[in-house]
Design an enzyme around this catalytic site. Structure first.
Site, PDB file in Angstrom:
ATOM      1  N   ASP A 103       0.818  -1.230   0.000  1.00  0.00           N
ATOM      2  CA  ASP A 103       0.000   0.000   0.000  1.00  0.00           C
ATOM      3  C   ASP A 103       0.849   1.276   0.000  1.00  0.00           C
ATOM      4  OD1 ASP A 103      -2.062  -1.772   0.097  1.00  0.00           O
ATOM      5  OD2 ASP A 103      -2.842  -1.157   2.034  1.00  0.00           O
ATOM      6  N   ASP A 155      -0.584  -4.431  -3.726  1.00  0.00           N
ATOM      7  CA  ASP A 155      -1.553  -3.338  -3.949  1.00  0.00           C
ATOM      8  C   ASP A 155      -0.895  -1.964  -3.786  1.00  0.00           C
ATOM      9  OD1 ASP A 155      -3.395  -5.445  -4.037  1.00  0.00           O
ATOM     10  OD2 ASP A 155      -3.963  -5.206  -1.944  1.00  0.00           O
TER      11      ASP A 155
END
Length: 309
Positions: free
Chosen positions: A143, A164
């Site tokens: 992230d 991600d």
């Protein structure tokens, strides 16, 4: 009000921290203000709040200026509650018309175990409209770059991470950027480049144009997904993730299927498209839909909606 503020760790500027410079700008600011950041590593959490607009952060170069911190989602606050992904960022940009150049943003927290609970650690969390990042770098693992909402343009930037590491619901346009996946130690699955959470009503999500998708030298081939669809449990508006790769160079680390499920959401229900990509990872098959030239032009012209005139 000052129109130019200099940040320098050696006391040769107006202030010694980036947050101190931002705090000098009044709430509701609508006048252009430039903050020049001199060479150095600044370990601090920085927030440009909603209402502080038209700020330019100008670093002496991404090789010379770094904003860094090590908060993470599983960290406990004073009430012994986990702070969560949203609050883990090193830098928060909620103001509008913010321009940034020549700065590296880092979240230095690292925990082994891809996608393990509490591992998320954001370098930049943005929600402002008409943001611009030129020749910047974003370093993290899970992230890294949270384009939470709003709109942002990234030009000639370097973004590193593993899980991600470019995610969120914003209209974000990446041009001539290097997107580098970090090796997680697996021979099969080493992560996901993106996790868009675009709202169904929004025409554009994550757009990558003339970007290079690279990986660590020891990354095995075909172990990274281009993306997976994130439907946040707390989101009340319908979500239909949107991510497109246009004329990008995709390395051999990209999996042939391109995209995968997240939770119970299948990529076939979302908006994943490609157009004239090259490289060993640029495979055309049923799971990687291609766009036509007319649709591509619409996506490319959307950059004009982000960049302030």
């Amino acid at each position: 009000m000052r129109k130019h503020i200099i940040v320098a760790k050696d006391n040769t500027g107006d202030v010694t921290s980036v947050q101190d410079a931002i705090d000098l700008i009044p709430d509701g600011n609508k006048e252009p203000v430039t903050i020049t950041i001199k060479e150095g590593i600044y370990k601090e959490v920085v927030t440009i709040p909603l209402g502080k607009d038209h700020i330019t952060l100008s670093g002496e170069g991404k090789e010379k200026v770094m904003l860094t911190y090590d908060n993470y989602a599983g960290k406990l606050n004073e009430r012994q509650e986990k702070i969560g992904t949203n609050n883990s960022a090193t830098v928060f940009i909620d103001g509008n018309y913010v321009k940034v150049a020549g700065i590296t943003f880092e979240n230095s927290f690292y925990r082994e175990g891809l996608d393990s609970p509490g591992r998320q650690a954001v370098a930049v969390n943005s929600s402002g409209e008409h943001l611009e990042f030129h020749d910047c770098a974003f370093y993290g693992f899970q992230d890294t770059l949270y384009v939470r909402k709003g709109s942002a343009y990234f030009a000639s930037c370097l973004i590193k991470g593993d899980i991600d590491f470019i995610f969120g619901a914003a209209h974000a346009f990446f041009e001539e950027c290097e997107i580098q996946s970090l090796y997680g130690g697996s021979d099969v699955d080493n992560g996901y480049v993106t996790a868009a959470s675009t709202r169904s009503a929004d025409p554009f999500g994550l757009i990558f144009y003339h970007c290079r998708l690279t990986a660590d030298a020891d990354m095995p081939a075909k172990t990274i997904y281009l993306g997976r669809p994130w439907h946040p449990s707390k989101e009340t508006a319908p979500v239909m993730s949107s991510t497109v790769f246009i004329e990008c160079e995709l390395g051999e680390h990209i999996k042939e299927e391109g995209y995968t499920v997240m939770g119970n959401v299948h990529p076939k229900t979302e908006r994943y498209f490609e157009y004239k990509n090259t490289g060993e990872g640029a495979v055309i098959n049923a799971s990687r839909p291609q766009m036509d030239s007319i649709t591509v032009q619409r996506y490319l012209e959307s950059k004009k909606k982000i960049i302030a005139e």
